[in-house]
Structure formats: C-alpha cells, structure tokens
Design a protein around this motif. Structure first.
Motif, PDB file in Angstrom:
ATOM      1  N   ILE A  20      46.256  67.665   0.414  1.00  0.00           N
ATOM      2  CA  ILE A  20      46.702  66.873  -0.734  1.00  0.00           C
ATOM      3  C   ILE A  20      47.819  67.592  -1.472  1.00  0.00           C
ATOM      4  N   SER A  21      47.663  68.898  -1.668  1.00  0.00           N
ATOM      5  CA  SER A  21      48.686  69.679  -2.366  1.00  0.00           C
ATOM      6  C   SER A  21      50.008  69.664  -1.606  1.00  0.00           C
ATOM      7  N   VAL A  22      49.930  69.801  -0.277  1.00  0.00           N
ATOM      8  CA  VAL A  22      51.153  69.764   0.540  1.00  0.00           C
ATOM      9  C   VAL A  22      51.855  68.416   0.388  1.00  0.00           C
ATOM     10  N   LEU A  23      51.077  67.338   0.406  1.00  0.00           N
ATOM     11  CA  LEU A  23      51.669  66.002   0.306  1.00  0.00           C
ATOM     12  C   LEU A  23      52.292  65.754  -1.061  1.00  0.00           C
ATOM     13  N   THR A  24      51.616  66.174  -2.125  1.00  0.00           N
ATOM     14  CA  THR A  24      52.172  65.939  -3.460  1.00  0.00           C
ATOM     15  C   THR A  24      53.364  66.843  -3.737  1.00  0.00           C
ATOM     16  N   ARG A  25      53.310  68.081  -3.293  1.00  0.00           N
ATOM     17  CA  ARG A  25      54.397  69.033  -3.553  1.00  0.00           C
ATOM     18  C   ARG A  25      55.647  68.706  -2.741  1.00  0.00           C
ATOM     19  N   THR A  26      55.479  67.979  -1.648  1.00  0.00           N
ATOM     20  CA  THR A  26      56.641  67.556  -0.852  1.00  0.00           C
ATOM     21  C   THR A  26      57.000  66.095  -1.108  1.00  0.00           C
ATOM     22  N   SER A  27      56.408  65.527  -2.187  1.00  0.00           N
ATOM     23  CA  SER A  27      56.693  64.150  -2.615  1.00  0.00           C
ATOM     24  C   SER A  27      56.355  63.108  -1.549  1.00  0.00           C
ATOM     25  N   LEU A 151      41.477  78.511  11.284  1.00  0.00           N
ATOM     26  CA  LEU A 151      41.614  77.062  11.474  1.00  0.00           C
ATOM     27  C   LEU A 151      42.356  76.433  10.296  1.00  0.00           C
ATOM     28  N   ALA A 152      41.908  76.735   9.080  1.00  0.00           N
ATOM     29  CA  ALA A 152      42.514  76.138   7.889  1.00  0.00           C
ATOM     30  C   ALA A 152      43.968  76.567   7.733  1.00  0.00           C
ATOM     31  N   ALA A 153      44.222  77.850   7.944  1.00  0.00           N
ATOM     32  CA  ALA A 153      45.589  78.360   7.781  1.00  0.00           C
ATOM     33  C   ALA A 153      46.549  77.699   8.775  1.00  0.00           C
ATOM     34  N   ILE A 154      46.129  77.573  10.016  1.00  0.00           N
ATOM     35  CA  ILE A 154      46.986  76.960  11.040  1.00  0.00           C
ATOM     36  C   ILE A 154      47.235  75.489  10.728  1.00  0.00           C
ATOM     37  N   SER A 155      46.190  74.754  10.340  1.00  0.00           N
ATOM     38  CA  SER A 155      46.342  73.330  10.052  1.00  0.00           C
ATOM     39  C   SER A 155      47.314  73.091   8.908  1.00  0.00           C
ATOM     40  N   LEU A 156      47.155  73.841   7.820  1.00  0.00           N
ATOM     41  CA  LEU A 156      48.045  73.661   6.663  1.00  0.00           C
ATOM     42  C   LEU A 156      49.475  74.077   6.999  1.00  0.00           C
ATOM     43  N   ALA A 157      49.615  75.157   7.739  1.00  0.00           N
ATOM     44  CA  ALA A 157      50.959  75.626   8.093  1.00  0.00           C
ATOM     45  C   ALA A 157      51.681  74.610   8.972  1.00  0.00           C
ATOM     46  N   VAL A 158      50.971  74.038   9.932  1.00  0.00           N
ATOM     47  CA  VAL A 158      51.582  73.051  10.821  1.00  0.00           C
ATOM     48  C   VAL A 158      51.974  71.798  10.035  1.00  0.00           C
ATOM     49  N   THR A 159      51.071  71.339   9.163  1.00  0.00           N
ATOM     50  CA  THR A 159      51.370  70.146   8.355  1.00  0.00           C
ATOM     51  C   THR A 159      52.602  70.375   7.484  1.00  0.00           C
ATOM     52  N   TYR A 160      52.642  71.504   6.793  1.00  0.00           N
ATOM     53  CA  TYR A 160      53.769  71.791   5.899  1.00  0.00           C
ATOM     54  C   TYR A 160      55.078  71.925   6.685  1.00  0.00           C
ATOM     55  N   LEU A 161      55.029  72.608   7.822  1.00  0.00           N
ATOM     56  CA  LEU A 161      56.228  72.808   8.632  1.00  0.00           C
ATOM     57  C   LEU A 161      56.794  71.471   9.113  1.00  0.00           C
ATOM     58  N   LEU A 162      55.931  70.589   9.588  1.00  0.00           N
ATOM     59  CA  LEU A 162      56.399  69.309  10.103  1.00  0.00           C
ATOM     60  C   LEU A 162      56.988  68.427   8.997  1.00  0.00           C
ATOM     61  N   ILE A 163      56.434  68.534   7.796  1.00  0.00           N
ATOM     62  CA  ILE A 163      56.968  67.752   6.677  1.00  0.00           C
ATOM     63  C   ILE A 163      58.250  68.365   6.144  1.00  0.00           C
ATOM     64  N   ASP A 164      58.218  69.666   5.897  1.00  0.00           N
ATOM     65  CA  ASP A 164      59.342  70.318   5.224  1.00  0.00           C
ATOM     66  C   ASP A 164      60.550  70.499   6.127  1.00  0.00           C
ATOM     67  N   ARG A 165      60.320  70.859   7.378  1.00  0.00           N
ATOM     68  CA  ARG A 165      61.433  71.153   8.280  1.00  0.00           C
ATOM     69  C   ARG A 165      61.907  69.936   9.063  1.00  0.00           C
ATOM     70  N   GLY A 167      60.803  66.547   8.427  1.00  0.00           N
ATOM     71  CA  GLY A 167      60.782  65.286   7.698  1.00  0.00           C
ATOM     72  C   GLY A 167      59.714  64.295   8.145  1.00  0.00           C
ATOM     73  N   TRP A 168      58.654  64.778   8.761  1.00  0.00           N
ATOM     74  CA  TRP A 168      57.578  63.892   9.181  1.00  0.00           C
ATOM     75  C   TRP A 168      56.829  63.367   7.954  1.00  0.00           C
ATOM     76  N   GLY A 169      56.062  62.283   8.126  1.00  0.00           N
ATOM     77  CA  GLY A 169      55.224  61.736   7.076  1.00  0.00           C
ATOM     78  C   GLY A 169      53.759  61.975   7.378  1.00  0.00           C
ATOM     79  N   PHE A 170      52.974  60.903   7.404  1.00  0.00           N
ATOM     80  CA  PHE A 170      51.535  61.037   7.637  1.00  0.00           C
ATOM     81  C   PHE A 170      51.231  61.587   9.025  1.00  0.00           C
ATOM     82  N   GLU A 171      52.152  61.409   9.964  1.00  0.00           N
ATOM     83  CA  GLU A 171      51.938  61.947  11.311  1.00  0.00           C
ATOM     84  C   GLU A 171      51.751  63.462  11.284  1.00  0.00           C
TER      85      GLU A 171
END
Length: 428
Positions: A20-27, A151-165, A167-171
C-alpha cells in the motif's frame, strides 16, 4: 514461543502495508483502488492459506511427541498440492466468467480481467505458508523467520522497481506477490526436511486418517470461519463506494493496519495451542488450562492498553502509508476518519481473533464457524439495510462496532466452555 511466531506471522500484514505504501508513494491510486476492490478475493485466498497452514501446524505439533515426525514432509507436500489445485480451479473459473460475461463498468471489467492472475500470484505464498506451519508446529518459528523476511524484502523491492523504473501499474503487484515466495520456497522446504528427515514414518492408512481428521476438524473450520467472518467486509467494500471511492481505499488501509495490529494476539493463541496440543496425551488437565488462564487474560489487558493509546502511536505508522499532502491528502483524511470511528474494534477484533484461533486449534472449530456464520449474516444484512436507507457513514461504522462487541462476548463465553471441558479432560 509467541514472540517468534508473532514476528513471523506479522511479515505478511507488513508486506501488505508495504505494498500500500509503495502504491501511494508512487501515486498509483488506481492500482490501490483495484487492490481494495479485490479484497473479497484476497480474503478467500487468506482463508485457504490459513486453513492449510494451521492444519500442517497442528499436524506438526502433534508429531513432535505423539506421531512419527517424518510424516510432516508428506503432510506438507499433500496440503500444498491441495492448495495449488484449488487455486488453479478458482483461477480457471474466474477466467471463464470473464470470457463469457461482459460488464458495462470499466473498473469491474478490469477487476475480472486481473482476478485470475491475482489468484495465481498467490500460489507460491500458499506453499510457503504450509511449510512454515510445519516449522511453527516444531517450535522452530525463529529459524523460519529469516526466509520470511527475505520473502517480504524481495516482493516489495520487485514491486517498487517495476513501478518506479518501468512504469508498471497493478501488474507490478502481481509479479511482486509471486517473486518473493518463489525465491524463498526452496529455503523453507529444506529447513523442514532437515528437521524431520531422520525420523520414522507411519503406515499410509494411519497418516491418511490423521491428516483427513485434521483437515475436517481444524483446516476446514478455520477456512470456513475466516470466510464467514469476512462476509460483512465483502459487503462493505463495494457498498462504501456510495460514500466515495476514497473511503473504499481508506477502509482497506484501516483493515490491513488492524490485521497487522492483531497478529501478535493470534501468535499468542497459536503458541498456547501448540503447547496444549503437545501435552494432550502426556499431562493432566491442570497443565493444559494453566497456559490458557495465564496467557489469555494477560494478552487481553495488553491489547486494551495498546488500543487506548492508539491515537498517540498510530499517526507515524499512517504517515508511512499515506501522505498528508499532495495527491494523498484526501485519502489520508478519509483514513483518519475511519481510524477514529473504528478505534475500539482494534481491541475487539484482536481479542476475538485470539480466542477464535485458540478455539479452532483446540477442537471447537465447528462452534466458531456457527457463531461466525450467524453474526456475519446479521452484520451483512444490517450493513446493506443501513446503507440502502441512507445512513451516514459514521452510523454504518458504529454498527460495525456494535456487532464486533457482541461477537467478542460470545467468544469469551466459548472460551469459558473450553476451560470447563479441558478440566473434564474431553475437549478434543
């Protein structure tokens, strides 16, 4: 014992809050809205995971002193296969629904399109949770904590990387859901194998009978009670769109925060249940009830104090999730309103979840299921009635508080019945 269990169990809610934090912080507010509307499906997946994980935990705990320990490997594989098969079937059914039906609502069409992938993205986590249950049952929660953190660290890192670098969305959330558990699954499986590989196995008929019994009396009721215990939430999420989509997302944030808050209470319940199950056939009634009579009141008092002080320490946590400024200001205001109105439910839900976990793991799962079904039926009907008759949002939330209070009192009564039956030596 409860501390490592809590640390392990709290990682999944922390992962959800981190997403949730990743999604809100990346708008990515649209992705957050989709995640909110997928909450009913998420509840089902969590119910299935918990049912299988708790089944393996109880099997493992009973195997520590009473049953052949090597069967834990067989139970872990068997339960994982059951879980993956169910997720595969569910994913196929939702895909077929999306192919056959077309909705005139763009958001709903998008949700139906993403739902099969969302379900499949949880398969590795389900298997991981089954093996983690085996470790918990052997009182090895500390060892399993490290792969969980990875597990948690990898999941969050992958999600943030795909959004920030990229431009992915919910995928990005879907890929993140799969990446962490898939990478750490071999680690937790190896840990379980090392724990029990040198032990003996029981004959196949005995193993099958024990696992079937636990699935019926533990896993099934756990899954069903979580589902029935979440029916009102499944109604509330779509119904809250009447008050604005921001309140749907705000309700998701508060619910995820409340789950994070109550996990230690469930961990205490699991620790007590593991100890009681381990001494079921070797100690007298006084030993079993001592764990319950000390642990439950102490935990309830602690949670009462934490809930009373919630306004003083929850703000920094919410600051990490939703900003007070910029595009997240409206969502933060809605979240603060929800937190104020639902503050007492943090105690009621945490205490009720602890009592429910104890009852489910100590042979009274059917009773919990019946109670949950009846109360959630009343809650769902009352919520629909209130919203359809123009009740204010504040009044709808007050209704949830009243229902939560009633459920908590009924579970206290069931806990007292459990104590009496344990003293009479026939609770199981």
């Amino acid at each position: 014992m409860a501390l490592p269990l809590a640390a392990s169990a709290i990682i999944i809610p922390a992962l959800n809050l981190g997403t949730i934090s990743v999604l809100t912080r990346t708008s990515q507010f649209e992705a957050l809205e989709i995640l909110s509307l997928l909450q009913p499906a998420f509840v089902f997946l969590i119910a299935l995971m918990e049912g299988l994980g708790i089944t393996n935990q109880v099997f493992s705990a009973k195997s520590k002193n009473n049953w052949p320990r090597r069967d834990i490997l067989k139970s872990s594989v068997r339960l994982s296969i059951y879980g993956v098969a169910l997720l595969g079937i569910l994913s196929g059914v939702t895909w077929a629904v999306g192919e056959w039906l077309t909705f005139r609502n763009g958001t709903l069409d998008q949700i139906i399109e993403l739902l099969p992938l969302f379900i499949l993205s949880q398969t590795a986590l389900l298997i991981f949770d089954v093996y983690n249950g085996a470790m918990r049952g052997q009182s090895k929660a500390i060892q399993s904590l490290f792969p969980f953190l990875g597990l948690a660290a990898i999941s969050l890192a992958v999600t943030y990387l795909l959004i920030d670098r990229y431009g992915w969305g919910f995928e990005a959330v879907l890929v993140g859901n799969l990446a962490g558990p898939l990478f750490m699954l071999p680690v937790i499986a190896l840990m379980v194998h090392r724990q029990v590989s040198s032990a003996e196995s029981a004959p196949a008929p005995a193993f099958n009978a024990r696992l079937k019994q636990l699935l019926f009396f533990v896993g099934g009721p756990v899954t069903a009670s979580i589902l029935t215990g979440s029916l009102s939430a499944m109604v509330i999420f779509p119904a809250l769109t009447v008050y604005g989509i921001k309140f749907v997302s705000a309700f998701l944030i508060v619910m995820r925060f409340r789950i994070f808050f109550m996990i230690p209470a469930i961990a205490v319940a699991s620790a007590i249940a593991i100890l009681v199950n381990q001494v079921t056939e070797s100690e007298g009634p006084s030993t079993r009830t001592r764990y319950l009579l000390i642990g439950v009141p102490s935990t309830l008092l602690l949670y009462a104090a934490l809930t009373a002080s919630l306004p003083y320490w929850s703000a920094p946590v919410l600051d990490l999730l939703v900003s007070r400024s910029g595009g997240g200001s409206d969502l933060r205001a809605a979240t603060d309103l929800m937190m104020t109105q639902l503050q007492i439910t943090f105690f009621l839900v945490a205490g009720g979840a602890m009592l429910q976990a104890l009852l489910e793991q100590l042979g009274r799962g059917i009773h919990v299921l019946v109670i949950a079904g009846l109360t959630e039926l009343v809650s769902g009907v009352a919520t629909i009635f209130a919203i359809s008759h123009g009740f204010l949002l504040k009044e709808v939330l007050q209704l949830q508080v009243a229902i939560g209070s009633a459920v908590f009192l009924v579970l206290i009564w069931q806990f007292m019945v459990l104590i009496v039956r344990l003293r009479r030596n026939h609770a199981f």
